[in-house]
Write an enzyme that holds these catalytic residues in place. Structure first.
Site, mmCIF file in Angstrom:
data_model
loop_
_atom_site.group_PDB
_atom_site.id
_atom_site.type_symbol
_atom_site.label_atom_id
_atom_site.label_comp_id
_atom_site.label_asym_id
_atom_site.label_seq_id
_atom_site.Cartn_x
_atom_site.Cartn_y
_atom_site.Cartn_z
ATOM 1 C CG ASN A 211 4.403 -4.180 2.678
ATOM 2 O OD1 ASN A 211 3.988 -3.052 2.891
ATOM 3 N ND2 ASN A 211 3.588 -5.219 2.557
ATOM 4 C CG HIS B 284 -2.076 -0.812 1.219
ATOM 5 N ND1 HIS B 284 -2.024 -2.166 1.428
ATOM 6 C CD2 HIS B 284 -3.383 -0.500 1.001
ATOM 7 C CE1 HIS B 284 -3.252 -2.654 1.352
ATOM 8 N NE2 HIS B 284 -4.098 -1.664 1.089
#
Length: 297
Positions: A180, A149
């Protein structure tokens, strides 16, 4: 003689009464004609105060409530690039059809938005506002990269719609799994702590492509970034702070200070102008330095 004078007097009174009625009728007509011909200018002019916080904005946000942003977080292009601007409930995105990833994603995060209760959606979807063929969930399957994201789902808990839109594939980049889940995630957590402490932070982030021919994954040939950037503004009136971060798209686990840079350096790496709505005297000063990492407590 007296009868004639009385007749003339009556005639004069009648004429005066008729003139009086005509004057009243003329005044009514003029008033009605004026109100018809002159529009309410307040309805014709744009609302010059739409960006100022209102009483409604200070109330808790609900899933159906529109978010009003100052646009402080939106960067300006310093170089030409392919882009399609997409305005979402919780963020704004510049999409690049060549790389199949965003150029940048930007959003404002307030203290109240960190306290939302919308459940995590966890369903990655093709972006319905992009033309086909669109990037799909399956493009990342068995690629070795996470669906990273840019605008994090945890920043969108204040609205069910904002949460769902954060899982559009246009908000996703191929990201090293360890990056991440560790250091990139640590900075996301820290930004939420700053929002809770200072009230509002402005954030923009996205990929950086250093190679002319980057690695591609999936049926739709999504480009893998070489690096990622994030810039954060704590617009504290007494002491505004602007921070830049650049992360190699690789497995690292180190303190956030190791990734810090000046916002000016991030602008050079990305061809973007950040926080341009600040007065130049403030923008130039705070973007040229690498500040100490603020406490989130």
């Amino acid at each position: 003689m007296a009868r004639k004078q009385r007749k003339q007097g009556n005639t004069g009174s009648l004429k005066g009464f008729i003139i009086f009625l005509l004057l009243i009728a003329g005044a009514v007509w003029f008033t009605q004609g004026s109100s018809y011909q002159l529009p309410d200018l307040r309805k014709e002019l744009p609302d010059l105060h739409e960006e100022k916080p209102s009483a409604a904005q200070s109330a808790p946000l609900t899933g159906n409530q529109e978010k009003v942003s100052s646009q402080m977080e939106i960067p300006r292009n310093l170089t030409d690039r392919k882009e399609r601007i997409l305005k979402r409930t919780g963020y704004t995105l510049s999409y690049n059809s060549f790389y199949k990833t965003p150029n940048w994603v930007a959003w404002e995060l307030t203290r109240k938005e960190t306290e939302g209760k919308a459940e995590r959606y966890d369903k990655f979807l093709p972006d319905p506002d992009l033309p086909e063929p669109r990037v799909e969930h399956s493009d990342y399957t068995r690629s070795g990269y996470d669906r990273g994201h840019m605008a994090p789902a945890a920043d969108m808990k204040w609205s069910k719609k904002a949460m769902q839109e954060s899982f559009y594939m246009s908000n996703i980049c191929p990201q090293n799994q360890k990056l991440n889940r560790d250091d990139w995630g640590d900075l996301e957590d820290t930004c939420r702590k700053w929002a809770r402490k200072y009230g509002t932070v402005y954030i923009a982030c996205g990929p950086i492509y250093d190679k002319s021919k980057p690695e591609r994954i999936g049926k739709h040939q999504v480009a893998v970034p070489d690096r990622f950037f994030k810039v954060v503004l704590i617009n504290n009136r007494k002491n505004p702070i602007a921070m830049g971060f650049i992360f190699p798209n690789a497995a690292h686990h180190q303190k956030l200070e190791k990734y810090m840079s000046s916002v000016d350096d991030v602008e050079k790496a990305t061809g973007l102008d950040f926080f341009s709505r600040l007065p130049d005297s403030i923008e130039n000063r705070i973007e040229a330095i690498v500040p100490a990492l603020p406490s989130g407590r």
